[in-house]
Design an enzyme around this catalytic site. Sequence first.
Site, PDB file in Angstrom:
ATOM      1  N   GLY A 169      -9.058   6.230  -7.099  1.00 17.37           N
ATOM      2  CA  GLY A 169      -8.741   5.117  -6.193  1.00 17.37           C
ATOM      3  C   GLY A 169      -9.493   3.874  -6.656  1.00 17.37           C
ATOM      4  O   GLY A 169      -9.896   3.763  -7.815  1.00 17.37           O
ATOM      5  N   PHE A 170      -9.745   2.959  -5.727  1.00 15.29           N
ATOM      6  CA  PHE A 170     -10.375   1.684  -6.090  1.00 15.29           C
ATOM      7  C   PHE A 170     -11.791   1.879  -6.625  1.00 15.29           C
ATOM      8  O   PHE A 170     -12.179   1.266  -7.610  1.00 15.29           O
ATOM      9  CB  PHE A 170     -10.401   0.750  -4.879  1.00 15.29           C
ATOM     10  N   GLY A 171     -12.569   2.761  -5.965  1.00 15.29           N
ATOM     11  CA  GLY A 171     -13.952   2.970  -6.387  1.00 15.29           C
ATOM     12  C   GLY A 171     -14.037   3.668  -7.736  1.00 15.29           C
ATOM     13  O   GLY A 171     -14.763   3.242  -8.642  1.00 15.29           O
TER      14      GLY A 171
ATOM     15  N   VAL B  71     -10.383  18.863  -6.327  1.00 11.98           N
ATOM     16  CA  VAL B  71     -11.751  19.390  -6.216  1.00 11.98           C
ATOM     17  C   VAL B  71     -11.886  20.111  -4.881  1.00 11.98           C
ATOM     18  O   VAL B  71     -11.477  19.596  -3.838  1.00 11.98           O
ATOM     19  CB  VAL B  71     -12.770  18.231  -6.343  1.00 11.98           C
TER      20      VAL B  71
ATOM     21  N   GLU C  62       0.689  -4.763  10.817  1.00  6.28           N
ATOM     22  CA  GLU C  62       1.609  -5.055   9.709  1.00  6.28           C
ATOM     23  C   GLU C  62       2.900  -4.242   9.852  1.00  6.28           C
ATOM     24  O   GLU C  62       4.002  -4.764   9.676  1.00  6.28           O
ATOM     25  CB  GLU C  62       0.902  -4.788   8.377  1.00  6.28           C
TER      26      GLU C  62
ATOM     27  N   ASP D 165     -14.729   4.729   0.470  1.00  3.68           N
ATOM     28  CA  ASP D 165     -14.482   5.151   1.856  1.00  3.68           C
ATOM     29  C   ASP D 165     -15.192   6.435   2.239  1.00  3.68           C
ATOM     30  O   ASP D 165     -15.261   6.763   3.422  1.00  3.68           O
ATOM     31  CB  ASP D 165     -12.975   5.376   2.058  1.00  3.68           C
TER      32      ASP D 165
END
Length: 423
Positions: free
Chosen positions: A12-14, A78, A170, A299
């Site tokens: 993901g982003f991290g 995992v 949204e 997160d």
Amino acid sequence: MSEHHVVVVGGGFGGLQLANDLKGAGVRITLVDRRNHHLFQPLLYQVATTILSTSDIAWPIRHLYSDRPDVTTVLGEVVGIDTAAREVALRGGMTLRYDSLVLATGATHAYFGRDDWEPVAPGLKTLEDATTIRRRILLAFERAEIETDPAMRDALLTFTIVGAGPTGVELAGIIVELARNTLPREFRNIDTRKTRVVLVEAGPRVLPTFAEELSAYAGKALGELGVELHTGERVLECTPAGVETSNGVIPSRTIVWAAGIQASPAAKWLDVPADRAGRVIVEKDLTAPGFPDVFVVGDTASVIQESGAPVPGIAPAAKQQGAYAAKVIRARLAAKPSPAPFRYRHQGSLATIGQSAAIIDFGRIKLKGWIAWWIWGIAHIYFLIGTRSRFAVAWSWLWIYLSGQHSARLITQKETMRDDNRT
Ligand SMILES: Cc1cc2nc3c(=O)[nH]c(=O)nc-3n(C[C@H](O)[C@H](O)[C@H](O)COP(=O)(O)OP(=O)(O)OC[C@H]3O[C@@H](n4cnc5c(N)ncnc54)[C@H](O)[C@@H]3O)c2cc1C
């Protein structure tokens, strides 16, 4: 001496930021994800509401690192960590030995102990969630078109969204625009402009993390679009027939869950303390307590700022944490002192209301309306990966602006109209 092996769990982003920032660090990286793609979650609601296609906002992780011989991509889930042996266990029995481990496994929606609501009120986290919600929205209109019972038709044309954070707001804005602008000419027996979109929020206002004036503007803009706001109402029950709140029953055949957050089970794998949402309470250098070679970012990490406020669960925070962990690993390899403790820099909060208004909170500067929407749009296009996606997303938005037509209105995954909204 063999190369330092960094195992990164989560593309993901991290996780991606960390892998990017370790380029040229002289380490061997294994990037494990249970999905084969990196997903740009901030635009997931646009897949769910028929604006974008799945491939506009997701990219195969393997492809992203095709020119990085130091990165090996593994498609795998995992399921546990043996910290004594320094091994990560994957479903199916494979293990990976690490010198440094980075857990960037994110979070998902939570049902506050009522996981049995999930089948009737799906949340939005993955591409599958988005296409499920898209299917349910489109099927509800199809069924309403051939429904003869007026009460059932009304329930089919009522869409309830639980949670008025950015995702809920949204989704509500776009569903109402879809019903009022795109669909009316295509149906013969129903007036899709009479569709009800109900946004239920337990708190007193929409977008509670934004400044009050922006939240008030968003509430007013949603009302003008035609969204029914039910603030201060707690959800007591979700069934296939509708939602029961502390203020009564909303007959509604399509419910979307946009409330609550539950971190990945990283804290359980490590057997370390977690906060109420299951996030690992990390040290100042983002390592797990007692495990200096295990970093937890994004997160799935709980980081408290000097102000006492938690670092928010948003993409820039995950990227900053990934970048920081890469810095610490580099410093350790070079036998240099560790960088100063992690400090989060907030760059602003953004949310859209339909296809032409947004709010942006930069702290001292606050923007709303169409100008905020343009800044939001440009920022999101900038953060997409690759020219093709940028063009595809910009073109989809322009096309809707010119024609009012959403082009990704395909009912996929299940072929019949027997499942969902009716069962
Ligand atoms: C619908 C939605 C809208 C959002 N909108 C915004 C927004 O507008 N702006 C913003 O800044 N943020 C937004 N966010 C939040 C933002 O997407 C997250 O904060 C960010 O993705 C966190 O990054 P991460 O790296 O921690 O986790 P993620 O990006 O969620 O990545 C986690 C990765 O770990 C993988 N993984 C999980 N468990 C395992 C396992 N056991 N084994 C292997 N792999 C695993 C997952 O497949 C995933 O690829 C939104 C989130 C959602 C769901």
